[in-house]
Design a protein around this motif. Structure first.
Motif, PDB file in Angstrom:
ATOM      1  N   MET A   1       1.058  -1.130   0.019  1.00 22.60           N
ATOM      2  CA  MET A   1      -0.204   0.228  -0.096  1.00 22.60           C
ATOM      3  C   MET A   1       0.634   1.183  -0.119  1.00 22.60           C
ATOM      4  O   MET A   1       1.332   1.293   1.357  1.00 22.60           O
ATOM      5  CB  MET A   1      -0.807   0.264   1.839  1.00 22.60           C
TER       6      MET A   1
ATOM      7  N   ARG B   1       2.159   4.784   0.101  1.00 25.60           N
ATOM      8  CA  ARG B   1       0.892   5.920   1.344  1.00 25.60           C
ATOM      9  C   ARG B   1       2.534   7.395   0.732  1.00 25.60           C
ATOM     10  O   ARG B   1       3.671   7.581   0.429  1.00 25.60           O
ATOM     11  CB  ARG B   1       1.673   5.547   2.526  1.00 25.60           C
TER      12      ARG B   1
ATOM     13  N   ARG C   1      12.530  11.554  -0.888  1.00 27.90           N
ATOM     14  CA  ARG C   1      11.354  12.675  -1.097  1.00 27.90           C
ATOM     15  C   ARG C   1      11.955  13.885   0.896  1.00 27.90           C
ATOM     16  O   ARG C   1      11.433  14.343   1.078  1.00 27.90           O
ATOM     17  CB  ARG C   1      10.457  11.934  -0.784  1.00 27.90           C
TER      18      ARG C   1
ATOM     19  N   GLU D   1      11.615  -1.733   2.467  1.00 27.88           N
ATOM     20  CA  GLU D   1      10.522  -3.237   2.062  1.00 27.88           C
ATOM     21  C   GLU D   1      10.032  -4.091   1.262  1.00 27.88           C
ATOM     22  O   GLU D   1       9.255  -4.980   0.835  1.00 27.88           O
ATOM     23  CB  GLU D   1       8.903  -1.989   2.728  1.00 27.88           C
TER      24      GLU D   1
ATOM     25  N   ASP E   1      12.447  11.490   6.746  1.00 30.73           N
ATOM     26  CA  ASP E   1      12.385  10.772   5.433  1.00 30.73           C
ATOM     27  C   ASP E   1      10.874  11.075   5.780  1.00 30.73           C
ATOM     28  O   ASP E   1       9.793  11.271   6.870  1.00 30.73           O
ATOM     29  CB  ASP E   1      12.733   9.685   5.658  1.00 30.73           C
ATOM     30  N   ASP E   2      10.766  10.421   4.548  1.00 29.17           N
ATOM     31  CA  ASP E   2       9.012  10.869   4.446  1.00 29.17           C
ATOM     32  C   ASP E   2       7.744   9.892   5.277  1.00 29.17           C
ATOM     33  O   ASP E   2       6.983   9.862   5.714  1.00 29.17           O
ATOM     34  CB  ASP E   2       7.838  11.158   2.617  1.00 29.17           C
TER      35      ASP E   2
ATOM     36  N   ALA F   1       8.968   2.368   7.908  1.00 31.98           N
ATOM     37  CA  ALA F   1       8.763   1.083   7.090  1.00 31.98           C
ATOM     38  C   ALA F   1       9.285   0.338   8.351  1.00 31.98           C
ATOM     39  O   ALA F   1       9.077   0.633   9.516  1.00 31.98           O
ATOM     40  CB  ALA F   1       8.303   0.900   5.933  1.00 31.98           C
ATOM     41  N   THR F   2      10.127  -0.350   7.694  1.00 33.97           N
ATOM     42  CA  THR F   2      10.715  -1.581   8.257  1.00 33.97           C
ATOM     43  C   THR F   2      11.809  -0.890   9.125  1.00 33.97           C
ATOM     44  O   THR F   2      12.622  -1.469  10.289  1.00 33.97           O
ATOM     45  CB  THR F   2      11.129  -2.658   7.645  1.00 33.97           C
ATOM     46  N   GLY F   3      12.340   0.596   8.893  1.00 30.87           N
ATOM     47  CA  GLY F   3      13.161   0.838   9.041  1.00 30.87           C
ATOM     48  C   GLY F   3      14.821   0.587   8.957  1.00 30.87           C
ATOM     49  O   GLY F   3      15.990   1.322   9.058  1.00 30.87           O
TER      50      GLY F   3
ATOM     51  N   THR G   1      16.094   1.505   5.969  1.00 36.26           N
ATOM     52  CA  THR G   1      16.496   2.903   5.462  1.00 36.26           C
ATOM     53  C   THR G   1      17.138   3.941   6.674  1.00 36.26           C
ATOM     54  O   THR G   1      18.556   4.404   6.264  1.00 36.26           O
ATOM     55  CB  THR G   1      15.480   3.967   4.386  1.00 36.26           C
TER      56      THR G   1
END
Ligand code: AMP
Length: 175
Positions: A19, A21, A58, A95, A118-119, A122-124, A126
């Motif tokens: 999904m 975002r 981003r 991800e 960062d924008d 997710a998993t962290g 990055t």
């Protein structure tokens, strides 16, 4: 202001089951973008930040505006091969894939106080790579901030376990 309503969700991008975002709809909204930068920067007005470090791509948009707000410099973390000077790199798991993040080895002062942005987290993976790079060049990550957290993926907890407090503006369930 309801910033969450300005995020567009695109199912199955860039891969089936993700999904996505999309913050471009938030960035395109003058009041929304301003409220977003105000909300992120207000946390750090007294934090003595020297440099905002933004993650491609981003994180550049948010980081540039944040640096302007906080009166700091801005340093980019870029994908492999994009920075023209001497770099150091760090592998990370996305991800949806694997990549390498790079920093100019002379981009930060020894002991400089960094806000990482960062924008979305997710998993962290990055953000973890970003923190490792900043630490490798001798600076300190004072905090990290994101517009969106996907708490089910555990990234924020992972980054806080690295002794980096995180601030997020909103959460979305699932991945
Ligand atoms: P991660 O390393 O898993 O925390 O992933 C965070 C990075 O991937 C950020 O740079 C995000 O822009 C991007 N990303 C990961 N998942 C999504 C998602 N569901 N929607 C939008 N961007 C994402």
């Amino acid at each position: 202001m309801d910033l969450k309503s300005l995020i567009r969700t695109i199912p199955n991008y860039p891969k089936e089951g993700i999904m996505f975002r999309d913050i471009t709809t938030l960035l395109a909204d003058a009041q929304g973008f301003k409220a977003c930068i105000d909300a992120l920067s207000s946390k750090y007005e007294s934090a003595n930040i020297d440099v905002v470090v933004g993650i491609e791509a981003r994180g550049f948009i948010l980081g540039g505006a944040l640096a302007d707000h906080l009166g700091t410099g801005f340093v980019p973390l870029r994908k492999k091969g994009k920075l023209p000077g001497k770099t150091i790199g760090q592998d990370y798991q996305l991800e949806y894939g694997v990549d390498v993040l790079e920093i100019h080895e002379d981009a930060l002062e020894e002991g400089g106080r960094v806000l990482l942005v960062d924008d979305l987290i997710a998993t962290g993976g990055t953000a973890e790579a970003g923190i490792k790079l900043v630490r490798q060049v001798g600076a300190t990550v004072v905090a990290a901030c994101f517009v969106i957290d996907l708490p089910d993926l555990g990234g924020k907890a992972k980054i806080e376990n690295m002794d980096v407090p995180c601030h997020v503006l909103m959460e979305f369930e699932g991945d």
